[in-house]
Motif scaffolding. Structure first.
Motif, PDB file in Angstrom:
ATOM      1  N   CYS A  60      -0.956   3.218  -5.581  1.00  0.00           N
ATOM      2  CA  CYS A  60      -1.095   4.081  -4.404  1.00  0.00           C
ATOM      3  C   CYS A  60      -2.218   3.561  -3.519  1.00  0.00           C
ATOM      4  O   CYS A  60      -3.244   3.056  -4.007  1.00  0.00           O
ATOM      5  N   SER A  61      -2.046   3.712  -2.218  1.00  0.00           N
ATOM      6  CA  SER A  61      -3.092   3.279  -1.285  1.00  0.00           C
ATOM      7  C   SER A  61      -4.245   4.274  -1.242  1.00  0.00           C
ATOM      8  O   SER A  61      -5.378   3.898  -0.932  1.00  0.00           O
ATOM      9  N   GLU A  62      -3.983   5.551  -1.554  1.00  0.00           N
ATOM     10  CA  GLU A  62      -5.025   6.576  -1.455  1.00  0.00           C
ATOM     11  C   GLU A  62      -5.963   6.607  -2.658  1.00  0.00           C
ATOM     12  O   GLU A  62      -7.078   7.098  -2.570  1.00  0.00           O
ATOM     13  N   ARG A  63      -5.528   6.079  -3.776  1.00  0.00           N
ATOM     14  CA  ARG A  63      -6.344   6.161  -4.994  1.00  0.00           C
ATOM     15  C   ARG A  63      -6.001   4.989  -5.912  1.00  0.00           C
ATOM     16  O   ARG A  63      -4.924   4.413  -5.823  1.00  0.00           O
ATOM     17  N   GLU A  64      -6.919   4.646  -6.762  1.00  0.00           N
ATOM     18  CA  GLU A  64      -6.726   3.536  -7.691  1.00  0.00           C
ATOM     19  C   GLU A  64      -5.913   4.030  -8.878  1.00  0.00           C
ATOM     20  O   GLU A  64      -6.431   4.340  -9.947  1.00  0.00           O
ATOM     21  N   CYS A  65      -4.611   4.087  -8.666  1.00  0.00           N
ATOM     22  CA  CYS A  65      -3.758   4.599  -9.728  1.00  0.00           C
ATOM     23  C   CYS A  65      -2.355   4.054  -9.550  1.00  0.00           C
ATOM     24  O   CYS A  65      -1.895   3.823  -8.421  1.00  0.00           O
ATOM     25  N   LYS A  97       0.775  17.031 -10.916  1.00  0.00           N
ATOM     26  CA  LYS A  97       0.180  18.378 -10.895  1.00  0.00           C
ATOM     27  C   LYS A  97      -1.287  18.335 -10.499  1.00  0.00           C
ATOM     28  O   LYS A  97      -1.749  19.122  -9.681  1.00  0.00           O
ATOM     29  N   GLU A  98      -1.999  17.391 -11.062  1.00  0.00           N
ATOM     30  CA  GLU A  98      -3.428  17.305 -10.748  1.00  0.00           C
ATOM     31  C   GLU A  98      -3.655  16.965  -9.282  1.00  0.00           C
ATOM     32  O   GLU A  98      -4.485  17.581  -8.608  1.00  0.00           O
ATOM     33  N   MET A  99      -2.885  15.991  -8.768  1.00  0.00           N
ATOM     34  CA  MET A  99      -3.073  15.576  -7.381  1.00  0.00           C
ATOM     35  C   MET A  99      -2.707  16.688  -6.414  1.00  0.00           C
ATOM     36  O   MET A  99      -3.445  16.990  -5.477  1.00  0.00           O
ATOM     37  N   CYS A 100      -1.595  17.320  -6.635  1.00  0.00           N
ATOM     38  CA  CYS A 100      -1.120  18.322  -5.681  1.00  0.00           C
ATOM     39  C   CYS A 100      -1.906  19.615  -5.778  1.00  0.00           C
ATOM     40  O   CYS A 100      -2.036  20.334  -4.793  1.00  0.00           O
ATOM     41  N   THR A 101      -2.470  19.961  -6.959  1.00  0.00           N
ATOM     42  CA  THR A 101      -3.323  21.146  -7.075  1.00  0.00           C
ATOM     43  C   THR A 101      -4.617  20.953  -6.310  1.00  0.00           C
ATOM     44  O   THR A 101      -5.077  21.822  -5.582  1.00  0.00           O
ATOM     45  N   LYS A 102      -5.228  19.825  -6.414  1.00  0.00           N
ATOM     46  CA  LYS A 102      -6.459  19.556  -5.682  1.00  0.00           C
ATOM     47  C   LYS A 102      -6.213  19.543  -4.177  1.00  0.00           C
ATOM     48  O   LYS A 102      -7.050  19.992  -3.405  1.00  0.00           O
ATOM     49  N   ASP A 103      -5.100  19.094  -3.780  1.00  0.00           N
ATOM     50  CA  ASP A 103      -4.813  19.035  -2.349  1.00  0.00           C
ATOM     51  C   ASP A 103      -4.641  20.416  -1.733  1.00  0.00           C
ATOM     52  O   ASP A 103      -4.742  20.571  -0.519  1.00  0.00           O
ATOM     53  N   HIS A 104      -4.420  21.501  -2.574  1.00  0.00           N
ATOM     54  CA  HIS A 104      -4.182  22.834  -2.038  1.00  0.00           C
ATOM     55  C   HIS A 104      -5.231  23.848  -2.520  1.00  0.00           C
ATOM     56  O   HIS A 104      -4.959  25.032  -2.634  1.00  0.00           O
ATOM     57  N   PRO A 124       0.838  -1.221   0.000  1.00  0.00           N
ATOM     58  CA  PRO A 124       0.000   0.000   0.000  1.00  0.00           C
ATOM     59  C   PRO A 124       0.861   1.255   0.000  1.00  0.00           C
ATOM     60  O   PRO A 124       1.002   1.947   1.018  1.00  0.00           O
ATOM     61  N   TRP A 125       1.447   1.588  -1.132  1.00  0.00           N
ATOM     62  CA  TRP A 125       2.375   2.704  -1.192  1.00  0.00           C
ATOM     63  C   TRP A 125       1.671   4.034  -0.952  1.00  0.00           C
ATOM     64  O   TRP A 125       0.598   4.290  -1.494  1.00  0.00           O
ATOM     65  N   SER A 126       2.282   4.867  -0.144  1.00  0.00           N
ATOM     66  CA  SER A 126       1.733   6.189   0.161  1.00  0.00           C
ATOM     67  C   SER A 126       2.153   7.170  -0.923  1.00  0.00           C
ATOM     68  O   SER A 126       3.345   7.304  -1.230  1.00  0.00           O
ATOM     69  N   CYS A 127       1.170   7.857  -1.515  1.00  0.00           N
ATOM     70  CA  CYS A 127       1.433   8.827  -2.575  1.00  0.00           C
ATOM     71  C   CYS A 127       1.007  10.212  -2.094  1.00  0.00           C
ATOM     72  O   CYS A 127      -0.188  10.535  -2.069  1.00  0.00           O
ATOM     73  N   ASN A 128       1.924  11.035  -1.674  1.00  0.00           N
ATOM     74  CA  ASN A 128       1.627  12.400  -1.248  1.00  0.00           C
ATOM     75  C   ASN A 128       2.532  13.361  -1.992  1.00  0.00           C
ATOM     76  O   ASN A 128       3.525  12.973  -2.606  1.00  0.00           O
ATOM     77  N   CYS A 129       2.184  14.625  -1.912  1.00  0.00           N
ATOM     78  CA  CYS A 129       2.905  15.625  -2.703  1.00  0.00           C
ATOM     79  C   CYS A 129       4.343  15.811  -2.248  1.00  0.00           C
ATOM     80  O   CYS A 129       5.159  16.331  -2.998  1.00  0.00           O
ATOM     81  N   GLN A 130       4.659  15.419  -1.033  1.00  0.00           N
ATOM     82  CA  GLN A 130       6.017  15.580  -0.535  1.00  0.00           C
ATOM     83  C   GLN A 130       6.977  14.545  -1.125  1.00  0.00           C
ATOM     84  O   GLN A 130       8.168  14.799  -1.253  1.00  0.00           O
ATOM     85  N   THR A 131       6.482  13.344  -1.473  1.00  0.00           N
ATOM     86  CA  THR A 131       7.373  12.253  -1.891  1.00  0.00           C
ATOM     87  C   THR A 131       7.098  11.710  -3.287  1.00  0.00           C
ATOM     88  O   THR A 131       7.972  11.058  -3.860  1.00  0.00           O
ATOM     89  N   ILE A 132       5.927  11.934  -3.829  1.00  0.00           N
ATOM     90  CA  ILE A 132       5.539  11.252  -5.063  1.00  0.00           C
ATOM     91  C   ILE A 132       6.464  11.587  -6.234  1.00  0.00           C
ATOM     92  O   ILE A 132       6.827  10.718  -7.035  1.00  0.00           O
ATOM     93  N   LYS A 133       6.896  12.843  -6.314  1.00  0.00           N
ATOM     94  CA  LYS A 133       7.760  13.229  -7.419  1.00  0.00           C
ATOM     95  C   LYS A 133       9.105  12.505  -7.330  1.00  0.00           C
ATOM     96  O   LYS A 133       9.625  11.989  -8.335  1.00  0.00           O
ATOM     97  N   THR A 134       9.655  12.397  -6.113  1.00  0.00           N
ATOM     98  CA  THR A 134      10.929  11.702  -5.923  1.00  0.00           C
ATOM     99  C   THR A 134      10.786  10.217  -6.251  1.00  0.00           C
ATOM    100  O   THR A 134      11.670   9.615  -6.883  1.00  0.00           O
TER     101      THR A 134
END
Length: 564
Positions: A426-431, A439-446, A396-406
């Motif tokens: 990703c554990s948070e979404r089916e992707c 860009k899409e994920m991190c824009t929605k988060d802010h 269940p990999w964690s995909c957040n804006c702090q680490t996903i790009k790396t």
């Protein structure tokens, strides 16, 4: 005085000639010559051997008449051919009982799961009580036991046979045992074994009795007893492989078995190719501990363990690998599929990180964070080897804006090594982690920041409008803004006299001016100066008589100046 095999054969052949008519050229071939059998084994000068083709011909002559006993004897020796444990001799066929014979030689025999006991010796026509030497040549032996009634036996010679592991002889008075010249299956690919293993250790475990001090003293040719490994190794390797000693393999088995984790299987790895007679560095070990319900990695591993399979357990952490644990120094392949790992902590500062394993499989665990800092040195070294494979899916990999790009950059960089990047989700979404739109994920988060910015912009507009309105109002009416009018109020705990000397008077005049309802008071003169200023003073025709002028210190008249 020892009776050699050539003496036995000579007497035997002379006896056979009278009944079977063997040609003299055959006799010449049967007579042993120097070096006939020495290509296969090394022997003492006092021993004599015959070639396989000659023994085959002699035994065929002996067994030509099935009604005759396949054993022939002299005064002190007996030779038997073609004995088969599955077809025992009929009772009474060899009932001569030569009690003067002290040695027996068995040629071309097949003794599988056979006990060479008193009864077996009696069936060949010899008294077991007088037997001192037992030789086997060109025989097939497996699960064969020697003893039980052969207390008088002193020499057991098993050279030049097709053998598997043999049981420890139960002969109390045995003085010498010879084992050289055999195809000892130290490594047997045909035996049951695990994946990626060349052979199990069953042979070494079954023959471990040879390492006892008792047998070390009686094993005469241990330095000449070698493992004759499988055909592929013979073709691919050099002479060192063909002369790898059985004793060294038994020492390796003993060392490996003593350090093998409980309930696990320790086997010879496929990478075992080259050997050295002086040490065991050529042998590599596979350790398999699957489906055992283990919660931690093994505390100890056999030396030179290169493959560790811990699949289908409940392993919680990799901490035992940290701090450069020497037991894990040579690990090249590590399988941790279907366990309970929650992180890769422990890989940092480990031998795996330094060496770069060829295989790392952590699929189907509970790992959320992909520690790229710990994996980067590992994969960087592993990229040199084209066979390197890494597997990370099923977590269940964690995909957040702090680490996903790396993480995405890491997966793209080592896509040739990580074989299942497309299946890492990703554990948070089916992707897929690799194809997640950053860009899409991190824009929605802010999105909430947009509202903050909008509120700030509206406040700025309101302030600018209020400032403009105050300026216009001041120009038209001379009224100061509310804030400016109240700045002259006393500060709690600080009297007006402690402000600047002029400020109290100015504030007082401002208060007086602002208190008028319909304009300026009658006793105030208003005039426009040449510079565009409106001035007012307290002089008037009426006030001069009744009200004294307010003056500043120094005798100056007070006035209010307003800017047009």
């Amino acid at each position: 005085m020892r009776i050699h095999t050539v003496d036995i054969l000579s007497v035997t052949i002379l006896m056979i000639i009278t009944t079977t008519g063997i040609a003299e050229d055959t006799i010449d071939r049967v007579r042993v010559k120097e070096g006939v059998f020495r290509e296969a084994i090394e022997i003492n000068d006092e021993d004599t051997y015959i070639s396989d083709s000659d023994t085959e011909e002699v035994c065929e002559r002996l067994s030509a008449n099935p009604n005759h006993c396949p054993c022939l004897s002299t005064n002190t020796s007996i030779i038997c051919c073609n004995l088969d444990s599955h077809s025992p001799l009929p009772p009474g066929l060899c009932d001569s009982y030569h009690c003067s014979a002290t040695q027996i030689t068995l040629l071309n025999c097949h003794l599988h799961s056979t006990v060479l006991s008193k009864q077996f010796i009696l069936s060949t026509g010899i008294c077991q009580s007088s037997l001192r030497t037992l030789r086997l040549r060109n025989c097939s032996l497996s699960d064969t036991t020697f003893g039980q009634g052969l207390e008088g036996l002193r020499v057991l010679d098993l050279r030049g046979n097709q053998v598997a592991a043999i049981m420890e002889p139960q002969i109390a008075g045995l003085e010498s045992i010879y084992l050289s010249g055999n195809n000892w299956p130290c490594i047997d690919p045909n035996k049951e074994k695990r994946l990626r293993s060349k052979s199990n250790l069953n042979f070494g475990e079954q023959m471990s009795w040879l390492l006892d001090d008792y047998w070390q003293e009686r094993w005469i040719d241990q330095k000449l007893t070698f493992c004759n490994l499988d055909v592929q190794l013979h073709i691919a390797a050099n002479e060192v492989v063909q002369k790898h000693s059985v004793e060294s393999f038994l020492q390796f088995t003993k060392k490996t078995s003593s350090t093998c984790p409980d309930l696990c299987d320790c086997e010879v790895a496929e990478e075992t190719i080259k050997f050295n007679l002086e040490d065991m560095t050529g042998y590599k070990v596979n350790v398999v501990c699957t489906d055992l319900g283990l919660t931690s990695l093994p505390l100890r591993l056999p030396p030179d363990t290169i493959y560790l399979d811990m699949a289908n357990n409940k392993i919680l952490s990799l901490d035992l690998m940290a701090s450069l644990n020497p037991d894990y120094k040579n690990i090249e392949r590590l399988i941790l599929t279907n366990n309970s790992l929650k992180s890769l902590q422990g890989l940092e500062n480990s031998w795996l990180q330094r060496n770069g394993p060829v295989l790392l499989d952590v699929r189907d665990n509970f790992i959320e964070q992909l520690d790229t800092s710990a994996l980067e040195p590992m994969l960087s070294k592993a990229s040199i080897n084209r066979e390197s494979n890494y597997f990370f899916a099923g977590n269940p990999w964690s995909c957040n804006c702090q680490t996903i790009k790396t993480i995405q950059e890491f997966l793209e960089k080592y896509s040739s090594l990580i074989m299942d990047t497309e299946h890492m989700h990703c554990s948070e979404r089916e992707c897929s982690v690799l194809h997640l739109d950053y860009k899409e994920m991190c824009t929605k988060d802010h999105d909430h920041m947009i509202w903050v910015i909008m509120v700030e912009a509206i406040l700025l507009v309101v302030i600018m409008l209020k400032l403009t309105w105050d300026c216009v109002r001041y120009r038209r009416t001379g009224h100061l803004p509310w804030v400016a009018r109240h700045l002259c109020w006393s500060v709690p705990g600080l009297s007006r006299s402690r402000w600047t000397p002029q400020l109290p008077v100015i504030c007082a005049q401002l208060e007086h001016v602002s208190s008028s309802e319909g304009g300026l008071e009658p006793n105030i003169e208003v005039a426009k100066g040449s510079s565009g200023y409106i001035t007012s003073s307290g002089r008037s025709s009426h006030s001069s008589k009744t009200t004294p002028l307010r003056t500043h210190p120094g005798g100056k008249e007070s006035s209010v100046v307003r800017f047009l």
